[in-house]
Design an enzyme around this catalytic site. Structure first.
Site, PDB file in Angstrom:
ATOM      1  N   HIS A  37      -3.614  -5.237   0.960  1.00  0.00           N
ATOM      2  CA  HIS A  37      -2.639  -5.787   2.486  1.00  0.00           C
ATOM      3  C   HIS A  37      -2.777  -7.436   2.257  1.00  0.00           C
ATOM      4  O   HIS A  37      -3.751  -7.905   3.040  1.00  0.00           O
ATOM      5  CB  HIS A  37      -3.623  -5.117   3.200  1.00  0.00           C
ATOM      6  CG  HIS A  37      -2.726  -3.630   3.654  1.00  0.00           C
ATOM      7  ND1 HIS A  37      -2.479  -3.063   4.561  1.00  0.00           N
ATOM      8  CD2 HIS A  37      -4.497  -2.622   2.319  1.00  0.00           C
ATOM      9  CE1 HIS A  37      -2.135  -1.567   4.077  1.00  0.00           C
ATOM     10  NE2 HIS A  37      -3.277  -1.297   2.955  1.00  0.00           N
TER      11      HIS A  37
ATOM     12  N   CYS B  32       0.798  -1.263  -0.168  1.00  0.00           N
ATOM     13  CA  CYS B  32      -0.043  -0.129  -0.004  1.00  0.00           C
ATOM     14  C   CYS B  32       0.516   1.327  -0.039  1.00  0.00           C
ATOM     15  O   CYS B  32       1.860   1.436  -0.665  1.00  0.00           O
ATOM     16  CB  CYS B  32      -0.849  -0.312   1.341  1.00  0.00           C
ATOM     17  SG  CYS B  32      -1.999   1.286   0.849  1.00  0.00           S
TER      18      CYS B  32
ATOM     19  N   GLU C 226      -0.931  -8.479   5.314  1.00  0.00           N
ATOM     20  CA  GLU C 226      -1.307  -9.012   6.658  1.00  0.00           C
ATOM     21  C   GLU C 226      -3.211  -8.632   7.245  1.00  0.00           C
ATOM     22  O   GLU C 226      -3.203  -9.124   8.408  1.00  0.00           O
ATOM     23  CB  GLU C 226      -0.383  -7.482   6.836  1.00  0.00           C
ATOM     24  CG  GLU C 226      -1.178  -6.670   7.040  1.00  0.00           C
ATOM     25  CD  GLU C 226      -1.210  -5.722   6.137  1.00  0.00           C
ATOM     26  OE1 GLU C 226      -0.577  -6.186   4.820  1.00  0.00           O
ATOM     27  OE2 GLU C 226      -1.270  -4.028   6.375  1.00  0.00           O
TER      28      GLU C 226
END
Lengths: 217, 82
Positions: A194, A86, A196
């Site tokens: 993302h 990002c 994560e």
């Protein structure tokens, strides 16, 4: 155990999520403040999401001059994994470690939702354990995720298999539906989604786990 | 000597400008239906110390290339006045 440095700029806000998610795949992740000049011998580095230096001027424009970036560039040159997620992707393009640039989303809206992404290249350090064509449900969370580059750069990305991830239903106007790219060597990867945030069933998707796990050497 | 500098930054031709397009689309509703090619950019002012005007321009050009503009997507114009 693989050791990954997670760079923190003033305004980064995904660094703890990345450390937590890497921990789940048995990677030892440590935070490195942006004024540090060394990654303390880490095997790789993640530049996490957020608003480094407030996104002032352009996202990533100020961050690229932070002292730690010299060490990040060195890691990239050495062939160690360098992952920009990002805002981290924006930092890596501003630093010239990846081609192209990220501009405002075509619809002018901040986008925050989970989108289907397709694994295109499996030669990047992030996708080397994925099946080509695999579909991943990954959250996006950005205002400037509209990837752009000139035609010759796009041709080169295609010819050299540098397009890592594409959107199945382009949310932001990115050229060629690009969600993530890598450098020629495949060790520097930038992506807007993302992984994560897709690392626990509590978060709604586990599809990011395979990406992060591939950083374990 | 000290110069006042004005840097105007805008998107390169061919780079999408969704903000400019949105403004352009909204203008006819206000009766402005003869407006086209709206581009949104930014303007940065600062003061700079240099030996003379060419030196000031050269420094401005360098700092635009290195920081103020991203040459991948943006162009810039610099004006300096003593």
């Amino acid at each position: 155990m693989t050791r990954i440095a997670v760079v923190v700029f003033p305004g980064s806000n995904c660094e703890h999520d990345v450390v937590e998610a890497l921990g789940r795949v048995n990677i030892d992740a440590t935070l490195v403040w942006h004024t540090e000049t060394s990654l303390a011998g880490a095997d790789g580095v993640v530049v996490p999401g957020g608003f480094a230096h407030g996104d002032y001027l352009r996202p990533g424009a100020i961050a690229r001059f932070s002292p730690v970036m010299t060490a990040v560039e060195e890691a990239a040159r050495d062939g160690r994994p360098v992952i920009g997620i990002c805002n981290g992707f924006q930092v890596l393009t501003e630093a010239g470690l990846l081609p192209g640039a990220l501009q405002r989303n075509a619809g002018l809206r901040f986008l925050c939702r989970t989108v289907p992404c397709r694994v295109v290249s499996t030669r990047s350090v992030l996708t080397r354990t994925c099946e080509p064509g695999a579909m991943l449900e990954l959250p996006i969370n950005h205002n400037e995720g509209n990837y752009t580059c000139d035609d010759s750069t796009l041709d080169r990305l295609r010819e050299q298999d540098q397009i890592v991830l594409t959107y199945d239903d382009n949310p932001n106007g990115s050229v060629a539906d690009i969600a993530g790219i890598c450098n020629e060597a495949g060790n520097v990867v930038g992506l807007m989604p993302h992984p994560e945030r897709a690392s626990s069933s509590l978060l709604g998707s586990l599809d990011g786990v395979g990406l992060l796990a591939s950083l374990a050497s | 000597m000290k110069f006042s500098a004005v840097v105007e930054i805008s998107g390169l031709a061919g780079i999408a400008d969704p903000e400019g397009q949105t403004i352009e689309r909204s203008l006819p509703a206000l009766g402005f239906d003869h407006v086209e090619h709206v581009r949104v950019g930014k303007l940065i002012r600062f003061e700079i110390e240099a030996a003379d005007k060419p030196a000031a321009l050269e420094q401005c050009d360098e700092l635009c290339r290195k920081l103020l503009a991203n040459p991948v997507i943006e162009r810039y114009d610099v004006a300096v006045t003593p």
